[in-house]
Design a protein around this motif. Structure first.
Motif, PDB file in Angstrom:
ATOM      1  N   ASP A  79       0.824  -1.204   0.000  1.00 44.84           N
ATOM      2  CA  ASP A  79       0.000   0.000   0.000  1.00 44.84           C
ATOM      3  C   ASP A  79       0.860   1.257   0.000  1.00 44.84           C
ATOM      4  OD1 ASP A  79      -2.401  -1.177  -0.133  1.00 44.84           O
ATOM      5  OD2 ASP A  79      -2.944  -0.928   1.985  1.00 44.84           O
ATOM      6  N   ILE A  80       1.893   1.225   0.820  1.00 45.53           N
ATOM      7  CA  ILE A  80       2.720   2.429   0.962  1.00 45.53           C
ATOM      8  C   ILE A  80       3.623   2.602  -0.261  1.00 45.53           C
ATOM      9  CG2 ILE A  80       4.785   1.611   2.207  1.00 45.53           C
ATOM     10  CD1 ILE A  80       2.736   4.472   3.458  1.00 45.53           C
ATOM     11  N   TYR A 110       2.308   3.803  -4.761  1.00 51.15           N
ATOM     12  CA  TYR A 110       2.413   5.043  -5.550  1.00 51.15           C
ATOM     13  C   TYR A 110       3.846   5.540  -5.622  1.00 51.15           C
ATOM     14  CZ  TYR A 110      -2.587   4.828  -4.905  1.00 51.15           C
ATOM     15  OH  TYR A 110      -3.882   4.410  -4.886  1.00 51.15           O
ATOM     16  N   ASN A 111       4.789   4.647  -5.288  1.00 52.68           N
ATOM     17  CA  ASN A 111       6.199   5.012  -5.360  1.00 52.68           C
ATOM     18  C   ASN A 111       6.693   4.725  -6.780  1.00 52.68           C
ATOM     19  OD1 ASN A 111       9.125   4.786  -5.176  1.00 52.68           O
ATOM     20  ND2 ASN A 111       8.829   4.858  -2.961  1.00 52.68           N
ATOM     21  N   ASP A 112       7.244   5.761  -7.410  1.00 55.25           N
ATOM     22  CA  ASP A 112       7.687   5.618  -8.804  1.00 55.25           C
ATOM     23  C   ASP A 112       8.782   4.574  -8.952  1.00 55.25           C
ATOM     24  OD1 ASP A 112       5.947   7.599  -9.459  1.00 55.25           O
ATOM     25  OD2 ASP A 112       7.442   9.205  -9.368  1.00 55.25           O
ATOM     26  N   ASP A 121      12.380   9.818  -4.860  1.00 58.25           N
ATOM     27  CA  ASP A 121      11.792  10.800  -5.797  1.00 58.25           C
ATOM     28  C   ASP A 121      12.700  12.017  -5.895  1.00 58.25           C
ATOM     29  OD1 ASP A 121       9.559   9.468  -6.557  1.00 58.25           O
ATOM     30  OD2 ASP A 121       8.337  10.199  -4.901  1.00 58.25           O
TER      31      ASP A 121
END
Lengths: 384, 104
Positions: free
Chosen positions: B69-70, B73-75, B104
């Motif tokens: 989940d964490i 959305y990590n590229d 990021d």
């Protein structure tokens, strides 16, 4: 307004259960607020659809009347955002240095000692404001005497008293600090920004003032409200002080839990460059959405018993410091302060009697939320 | 006691002998560049994101639902992504090699 409000109340419970988005408005502007953990995180990452390239319009309500400058790096988008952020990150990571942490510890030791020696102490003005202001001098590596000026600005530079006048005084102060640093450069934040290069050029005064504006306004009421909420909660839960005293390893998880439940910043805005739709709510081009950090942190799909404080909660994927590229620059500082405060309180304070209090309440069209205290008068009892 | 090797973003190898505890904490104790562990290991910050070397994937285990989940959305998420705060170094992981993931 409910008769007795508590920072643990969740005004979004019913709305979040019904829909991921609350179609609400602020000062007459329609702004859909995202409420669920997944929806907020998804939008926070989607900067092309939900942009921060919006001077003075990222906060809700917007701050067009209380400041003249765009805040950096928060009111920019990638890739420029990352380049701007790198310029100041070394300062915001300073609390990781043992000598900076030691100064924070010593400051809290002094303030706590004074509070324990007094018959009563007003936590907001006489404890949290000086703590936040003086700790900020360590972050920015400036003379601790500068904190006296910052303390005079109160809990919030813009939102308290004459926001326009005070915002302007702060901008003048920052300008004078950059000018003084140019005359006599040092190892401080202002000198570093005078020397900093962005895309092969020096920063403009407008950009430098924008960095300073965020630094002074962004981490101020947030830290102060978190401190007052934690102390009031300990007042109601003396057994938690004892538990942390016996389990000092739990201080870190306790602080993360305090950040989750007491997050002072209910939400933040993003601007939609193009007309779009979020979970059924239409937004016109140039319109804004709200990322509901607070509501996401109480999402029962992610957090069991979300309105309960569990000092050993783990995992705890809260988004109290935001999510994605814009995550809070001051998070390292906030964590350093709270961990030291909670640890030292558990070691020295037996109980906290709340003598008088007045909540700081956000009163919006569709919700009221108590996000801190305007006044918290307490008596601390020394352990042993 | 198990050994673990971290490979940082600039290619430096940090080998830790006789390691014990959480991978994130071991990295902090040994000043591994790029691992900050800001949230102290509660799966909130993802500043202990690592890639497990392919040979070790089955033994180190898959990311949990909360980790995914964490990281979702990590590229920089890959199928070798884990959070260092969720890996306990056991004897079974003696020799583990992880790369520090970019930010990021």
């Amino acid at each position: 307004m409910p008769t007795k409000m508590n920072p643990l109340d969740d005004p979004f419970e019913a709305a979040r259960r019904k829909c991921p988005v609350l179609e609400t408005e602020f000062q007459g502007e329609k702004i859909p607020m995202l409420l669920r953990h997944g929806a907020v995180r998804e939008a926070a990452k989607d900067w092309e659809r939900f942009s921060s390239d919006a001077p003075r319009r990222v906060p809700i309500p917007s701050e067009e009347n209380v400041r003249s400058v765009r805040q950096y790096p928060i009111e920019t988008d990638p890739p420029e955002h990352g380049e701007y952020r790198k310029l100041v990150e070394p300062f915001f990571r300073r609390p990781r240095q043992p000598e900076v942490q030691a100064r924070i510890d010593a400051l809290i030791q002094q303030l706590l000692g004074e509070a324990l020696a007094s018959d009563e102490v007003e936590i907001v003005r006489d404890f949290a404001v000086p703590l936040q202001s003086r700790a900020l001098t360590y972050l920015l590596n400036v003379d601790e005497k500068e904190a006296e000026t910052w303390i005079s600005w109160g809990v919030h530079v813009f939102k308290e008293g004459d926001g326009e006048g005070k915002g302007s005084i702060m901008e003048q102060y920052c300008r004078s600090m950059f000018e003084a640093a140019a005359e006599t450069p040092g190892e401080d934040f202002f000198s570093a920004l005078n020397e900093a290069e962005f895309q092969g050029r020096r920063l403009t005064m407008e950009e430098k003032l924008g960095f300073a504006n965020l630094t002074f306004a962004g981490g101020r009421d947030t830290v102060i409200h978190t401190i007052s909420c934690i102390i009031a909660w300990f007042g109601e839960h003396p057994e938690a002080l004892e538990r942390l005293r016996e389990n000092p390893n739990e201080v870190t998880t306790a602080c993360e839990e305090f950040f989750r439940v007491f997050i002072p910043l209910t939400h933040i805005g993003r601007v939609c460059p193009h007309a779009t739709e979020v979970h059924g709510a239409k937004v016109e081009a140039g319109g804004r959405i709200s990322l509901g950090w607070f509501a996401a942190n109480r999402d029962p799909e992610v957090f069991e018993d979300p309105n309960e404080v569990k000092t050993d909660r783990k995992p705890n994927p809260h988004i109290a410091f935001g999510f994605g590229a814009h995550n809070c620059l001051g998070a390292t500082h906030a964590r350093a302060i709270m961990r030291s405060l909670v640890r030292q309180m558990s070691e020295k304070v037996a109980a906290i009697e709340i003598l008088d209090s007045a909540g700081s309440v956000e009163h919006e069209r569709d919700y009221w939320r108590m996000n801190g205290y305007d006044r918290l008068l307490v008596k601390l009892s020394r352990l042993g | 006691m198990p050994k673990v090797t971290f490979i940082t973003q600039d290619g430096a190898e940090v080998a830790v002998e006789d390691a014990a505890g959480l991978l994130m904490e071991i990295a902090l104790e040994n000043d591994v560049e790029g691992i900050d562990g800001d949230c102290g290991g509660v799966c909130s910050c993802s500043t202990c994101h690592v890639y497990v070397k392919p040979d070790w994937l089955s033994r180190a285990g898959q990311a949990t639902e909360t980790e995914n989940d964490i990281l979702a959305y990590n590229d920089h998420q890959t199928d070798r992504s884990r959070l260092g705060c969720q890996i306990e170094l056991t004897e079974e992981l003696d020799g583990l090699v992880v790369e520090v993931a970019p930010r990021d």
